[in-house]
Design a protein around this motif. Sequence first.
Motif, PDB file in Angstrom:
ATOM      1  N   LEU A  85      13.224   7.822  -0.611  1.00  0.00           N
ATOM      2  CA  LEU A  85      13.121   7.978  -2.058  1.00  0.00           C
ATOM      3  C   LEU A  85      12.926   6.615  -2.706  1.00  0.00           C
ATOM      4  CD1 LEU A  85      16.033  10.525  -2.592  1.00  0.00           C
ATOM      5  CD2 LEU A  85      13.608  11.021  -2.303  1.00  0.00           C
ATOM      6  N   THR A  86      12.230   6.568  -3.819  1.00  0.00           N
ATOM      7  CA  THR A  86      11.983   5.300  -4.497  1.00  0.00           C
ATOM      8  C   THR A  86      12.250   5.429  -5.999  1.00  0.00           C
ATOM      9  OG1 THR A  86       9.621   5.793  -4.797  1.00  0.00           O
ATOM     10  CG2 THR A  86      10.229   4.535  -2.845  1.00  0.00           C
ATOM     11  N   PHE A  87      12.685   4.325  -6.566  1.00  0.00           N
ATOM     12  CA  PHE A  87      12.864   4.243  -8.008  1.00  0.00           C
ATOM     13  C   PHE A  87      11.553   3.789  -8.640  1.00  0.00           C
ATOM     14  CE2 PHE A  87      17.201   3.756  -6.453  1.00  0.00           C
ATOM     15  CZ  PHE A  87      17.910   4.545  -7.342  1.00  0.00           C
ATOM     16  N   ARG A  88      11.305   4.255  -9.859  1.00  0.00           N
ATOM     17  CA  ARG A  88      10.145   3.797 -10.626  1.00  0.00           C
ATOM     18  C   ARG A  88      10.465   3.898 -12.105  1.00  0.00           C
ATOM     19  NH1 ARG A  88       6.146   8.960  -9.479  1.00  0.00           N
ATOM     20  NH2 ARG A  88       7.176  10.375 -10.923  1.00  0.00           N
ATOM     21  N   LEU A  89       9.714   3.138 -12.902  1.00  0.00           N
ATOM     22  CA  LEU A  89       9.858   3.216 -14.357  1.00  0.00           C
ATOM     23  C   LEU A  89       9.303   4.550 -14.841  1.00  0.00           C
ATOM     24  CD1 LEU A  89       8.783  -0.384 -15.414  1.00  0.00           C
ATOM     25  CD2 LEU A  89      11.093   0.571 -15.403  1.00  0.00           C
ATOM     26  N   ARG A  90       9.945   5.105 -15.858  1.00  0.00           N
ATOM     27  CA  ARG A  90       9.468   6.357 -16.440  1.00  0.00           C
ATOM     28  C   ARG A  90       8.409   6.066 -17.491  1.00  0.00           C
ATOM     29  NH1 ARG A  90      14.924   8.970 -18.252  1.00  0.00           N
ATOM     30  NH2 ARG A  90      13.636   9.525 -20.025  1.00  0.00           N
TER      31      ARG A  90
END
Length: 125
Positions: free
Chosen positions: A66-71
């Motif tokens: 899983l990866t984080f990203r800006l919304r």
Amino acid sequence: MEDFRRLAENYIATWNEKDADVRRKRIQELWAEDGEYVFPQAVLSGHDAILAGVTDAFGHYGAKGLTFRLRDDAAPDANHNAVRFGWELVNPENDEVSMAGVDFIIVDKQGRIRSDYQFFDVVPV
């Protein structure tokens, strides 16, 4: 405003960082030595505690792909020495959102994070 967008991008990259040494370096560059990461479960103060928290999150999420990203709907927004931005944790294979929230960050005069308050909009079941 561009500096705050870069701050948000570097922040997200820190949470996605696979290399422990690079992760530590990113935290030392982003946070003030006595900076705080404040989220509903705890308050982490100082580089070592923040590193432990980020490393724990990576073990739970990043190690599973899983990866984080800006919304897109909550782009970085700045007001003097404060910035807020939305983020989400996604499965890159199907774009499914597992978690989402907003961070409200106060930076010091050197542009390093003094306080980072995290609010959750979507939490895993």
